[in-house]
Design a protein around this motif. Structure first.
Motif, mmCIF file in Angstrom:
data_model
loop_
_atom_site.group_PDB
_atom_site.id
_atom_site.type_symbol
_atom_site.label_atom_id
_atom_site.label_comp_id
_atom_site.label_asym_id
_atom_site.label_seq_id
_atom_site.Cartn_x
_atom_site.Cartn_y
_atom_site.Cartn_z
ATOM 1 N N ASP A 99 51.971 2.393 41.554
ATOM 2 C CA ASP A 99 51.237 3.044 40.466
ATOM 3 C C ASP A 99 52.169 4.009 39.722
ATOM 4 O O ASP A 99 52.420 5.129 40.159
ATOM 5 C CB ASP A 99 50.040 3.804 41.041
ATOM 6 C CG ASP A 99 49.119 4.338 39.949
ATOM 7 O OD1 ASP A 99 49.527 4.326 38.764
ATOM 8 O OD2 ASP A 99 48.010 4.771 40.281
ATOM 9 N N THR A 100 52.682 3.556 38.605
ATOM 10 C CA THR A 100 53.656 4.344 37.827
ATOM 11 C C THR A 100 53.018 5.544 37.121
ATOM 12 O O THR A 100 53.719 6.397 36.581
ATOM 13 C CB THR A 100 54.351 3.452 36.776
ATOM 14 O OG1 THR A 100 53.351 2.829 35.952
ATOM 15 C CG2 THR A 100 55.190 2.388 37.451
ATOM 16 N N THR A 101 51.687 5.609 37.110
ATOM 17 C CA THR A 101 51.017 6.740 36.455
ATOM 18 C C THR A 101 50.969 7.969 37.369
ATOM 19 O O THR A 101 50.641 9.066 36.909
ATOM 20 C CB THR A 101 49.570 6.366 36.057
ATOM 21 O OG1 THR A 101 48.794 6.122 37.246
ATOM 22 C CG2 THR A 101 49.553 5.128 35.173
ATOM 23 N N LEU A 102 51.288 7.771 38.640
ATOM 24 C CA LEU A 102 51.247 8.881 39.595
ATOM 25 C C LEU A 102 52.606 9.559 39.722
ATOM 26 O O LEU A 102 53.639 8.891 39.791
ATOM 27 C CB LEU A 102 50.830 8.379 40.980
ATOM 28 C CG LEU A 102 49.366 7.952 41.172
ATOM 29 C CD1 LEU A 102 49.176 7.394 42.570
ATOM 30 C CD2 LEU A 102 48.424 9.130 40.946
ATOM 31 N N ALA A 103 52.587 10.884 39.744
ATOM 32 C CA ALA A 103 53.820 11.641 39.964
ATOM 33 C C ALA A 103 54.262 11.447 41.418
ATOM 34 O O ALA A 103 53.452 11.113 42.280
ATOM 35 C CB ALA A 103 53.579 13.124 39.691
ATOM 36 N N LYS A 104 55.553 11.648 41.672
ATOM 37 C CA LYS A 104 56.109 11.450 43.009
ATOM 38 C C LYS A 104 55.384 12.298 44.049
ATOM 39 O O LYS A 104 55.112 11.856 45.165
ATOM 40 C CB LYS A 104 57.603 11.796 43.019
ATOM 41 C CG LYS A 104 58.487 10.819 42.271
ATOM 42 C CD LYS A 104 58.527 9.462 42.967
ATOM 43 C CE LYS A 104 59.433 8.494 42.219
ATOM 44 N NZ LYS A 104 59.430 7.151 42.849
ATOM 45 N N GLU A 105 55.062 13.540 43.672
ATOM 46 C CA GLU A 105 54.381 14.440 44.603
ATOM 47 C C GLU A 105 52.999 13.892 44.970
ATOM 48 O O GLU A 105 52.583 13.950 46.129
ATOM 49 C CB GLU A 105 54.225 15.838 43.989
ATOM 50 C CG GLU A 105 55.531 16.578 43.751
ATOM 51 C CD GLU A 105 56.254 16.124 42.486
ATOM 52 O OE1 GLU A 105 55.665 15.333 41.701
ATOM 53 O OE2 GLU A 105 57.404 16.549 42.287
ATOM 54 N N LYS A 106 52.312 13.352 43.957
ATOM 55 C CA LYS A 106 50.970 12.799 44.174
ATOM 56 C C LYS A 106 51.052 11.528 45.027
ATOM 57 O O LYS A 106 50.190 11.288 45.890
ATOM 58 C CB LYS A 106 50.307 12.487 42.829
ATOM 59 C CG LYS A 106 48.807 12.256 42.916
ATOM 60 C CD LYS A 106 48.077 13.503 43.329
ATOM 61 C CE LYS A 106 46.564 13.280 43.362
ATOM 62 N NZ LYS A 106 45.841 14.466 43.856
ATOM 63 N N THR A 156 50.146 8.751 50.131
ATOM 64 C CA THR A 156 50.691 7.920 51.212
ATOM 65 C C THR A 156 50.613 8.648 52.560
ATOM 66 O O THR A 156 50.326 8.027 53.587
ATOM 67 C CB THR A 156 52.154 7.512 50.935
ATOM 68 O OG1 THR A 156 52.949 8.689 50.710
ATOM 69 C CG2 THR A 156 52.255 6.602 49.727
ATOM 70 N N ASP A 157 50.854 9.953 52.536
ATOM 71 C CA ASP A 157 50.753 10.744 53.781
ATOM 72 C C ASP A 157 49.326 10.709 54.322
ATOM 73 O O ASP A 157 49.117 10.613 55.532
ATOM 74 C CB ASP A 157 51.174 12.191 53.532
ATOM 75 C CG ASP A 157 52.687 12.352 53.395
ATOM 76 O OD1 ASP A 157 53.405 11.389 53.711
ATOM 77 O OD2 ASP A 157 53.141 13.431 52.968
ATOM 78 N N ASN A 194 45.338 8.780 58.205
ATOM 79 C CA ASN A 194 44.058 8.119 58.488
ATOM 80 C C ASN A 194 44.256 6.896 59.379
ATOM 81 O O ASN A 194 43.466 6.643 60.290
ATOM 82 C CB ASN A 194 43.366 7.714 57.191
ATOM 83 C CG ASN A 194 42.812 8.904 56.431
ATOM 84 O OD1 ASN A 194 42.608 9.974 56.998
ATOM 85 N ND2 ASN A 194 42.580 8.747 55.136
ATOM 86 N N ALA A 195 45.332 6.147 59.105
ATOM 87 C CA ALA A 195 45.636 4.965 59.918
ATOM 88 C C ALA A 195 45.986 5.388 61.345
ATOM 89 O O ALA A 195 45.557 4.754 62.317
ATOM 90 C CB ALA A 195 46.786 4.181 59.301
ATOM 91 N N ASP A 241 49.474 -0.541 54.920
ATOM 92 C CA ASP A 241 50.666 -0.904 54.156
ATOM 93 C C ASP A 241 50.317 -1.411 52.757
ATOM 94 O O ASP A 241 51.042 -1.139 51.790
ATOM 95 C CB ASP A 241 51.471 -1.963 54.915
ATOM 96 C CG ASP A 241 52.051 -1.426 56.218
ATOM 97 O OD1 ASP A 241 52.087 -0.189 56.386
ATOM 98 O OD2 ASP A 241 52.447 -2.243 57.077
ATOM 99 N N THR A 242 49.211 -2.155 52.659
ATOM 100 C CA THR A 242 48.769 -2.663 51.356
ATOM 101 C C THR A 242 48.378 -1.513 50.432
ATOM 102 O O THR A 242 48.743 -1.488 49.247
ATOM 103 C CB THR A 242 47.561 -3.612 51.511
ATOM 104 O OG1 THR A 242 47.957 -4.736 52.314
ATOM 105 C CG2 THR A 242 47.074 -4.113 50.155
ATOM 106 N N GLU A 243 47.645 -0.548 50.982
ATOM 107 C CA GLU A 243 47.218 0.598 50.188
ATOM 108 C C GLU A 243 48.398 1.474 49.777
ATOM 109 O O GLU A 243 48.440 2.002 48.661
ATOM 110 C CB GLU A 243 46.189 1.428 50.973
ATOM 111 C CG GLU A 243 44.854 0.732 51.184
ATOM 112 C CD GLU A 243 44.203 0.326 49.870
ATOM 113 O OE1 GLU A 243 44.148 1.167 48.950
ATOM 114 O OE2 GLU A 243 43.760 -0.832 49.759
#
Length: 223
Positions: free
Chosen positions: A83-90, A95-96, A101-102, A74-76
């Motif tokens: 991170d506003t520099t990342l596009a929504k797709e990224k 997150t997926d 991995n979790a 959840d923290t990650e």
């Protein structure tokens, strides 16, 4: 990155790791997990103090290990979403991957946990532990379906039971009461769809069940 910036980044990373580690050795946190485990073990009626302590420690450690995986995930995920520099797709891609991995870690932990319990308990007692970790939702729900639809045949009863057993395996690893109940809710949806296909009108079955319950309550008051 300058040396000063690198040093600052390393300090922040160290501080985060230290905080994370401290969270899982916090006396109050350990006390809560120990108490939760003890309540489950108490109902097993093992009549063996040494075995009770061993089982209680296994369960309590499972709670802590699960929390560590879920809290780290959840923290990650929060970092990625912030991170506003990342596009929504990224962001979604990252997150997926973190969730996947979790899930792998939790699945591995789940199997190891059951093996540890098996060194102390037989299958029947392990099932009681599973029900204890999931608030007894499985037996309660099985009873409810059987009461609501008295005409269920053996194949239908078996489907309901097996679906709820699968739900319980997932719910055991839930990080909160809400998450545990959500797993059962998901599988109850599947059960309801199955029963509808089997020809049951669940609305009518539920209405009839409520009437029977009301009738029983009325008769009790007369006695």
């Amino acid at each position: 990155m300058t040396s000063i910036k690198k040093l600052g980044a390393l300090f922040l990373l160290f501080a985060f790791c230290k905080l994370s580690a401290q969270q899982y050795v916090d006396p109050e946190y350990i006390k809560v997990t120990n108490e939760r485990a003890s309540k489950i073990v108490e109902k097993l009626a093992l009549n063996n103090k040494e075995k009770e302590n061993a089982v209680s420690n296994i369960i309590a450690q499972q709670f802590r290990d699960l929390s560590k995986i879920q809290d780290t995930r959840d923290t990650e995920i929060k970092k990625v979403k912030d991170d506003t520099t990342l596009a929504k797709e990224k962001q979604k891609e990252k997150t997926d991957k973190l969730k996947a991995n979790a899930d792998k870690s939790i699945d591995k932990l789940h199997k190891a946990y059951l093996k540890k319990l098996a060194t102390q308990l037989n299958e029947a007692k392990i099932t009681e532990v599973k029900d204890g970790m999931t608030y007894g939702v499985l037996p309660i729900t099985v009873t409810a379906y059987n009461d609501m639809i008295p005409t269920l045949n053996e194949a239908q009863k078996k489907y309901i039971y097996n679906a709820l057993v699968e739900a319980r395996e997932h719910a055991m690893d839930g990080g909160s009461s809400k998450e545990k109940h959500a797993w059962f809710g998901k599988y109850k949806g599947r059960i309801n769809n199955y029963l509808s296909k089997e020809g049951y009108d669940l609305t009518k079955e539920r209405e009839g069940w409520n009437k029977r319950i009301a009738e029983k309550e009325k008769n009790k008051k007369k006695e």
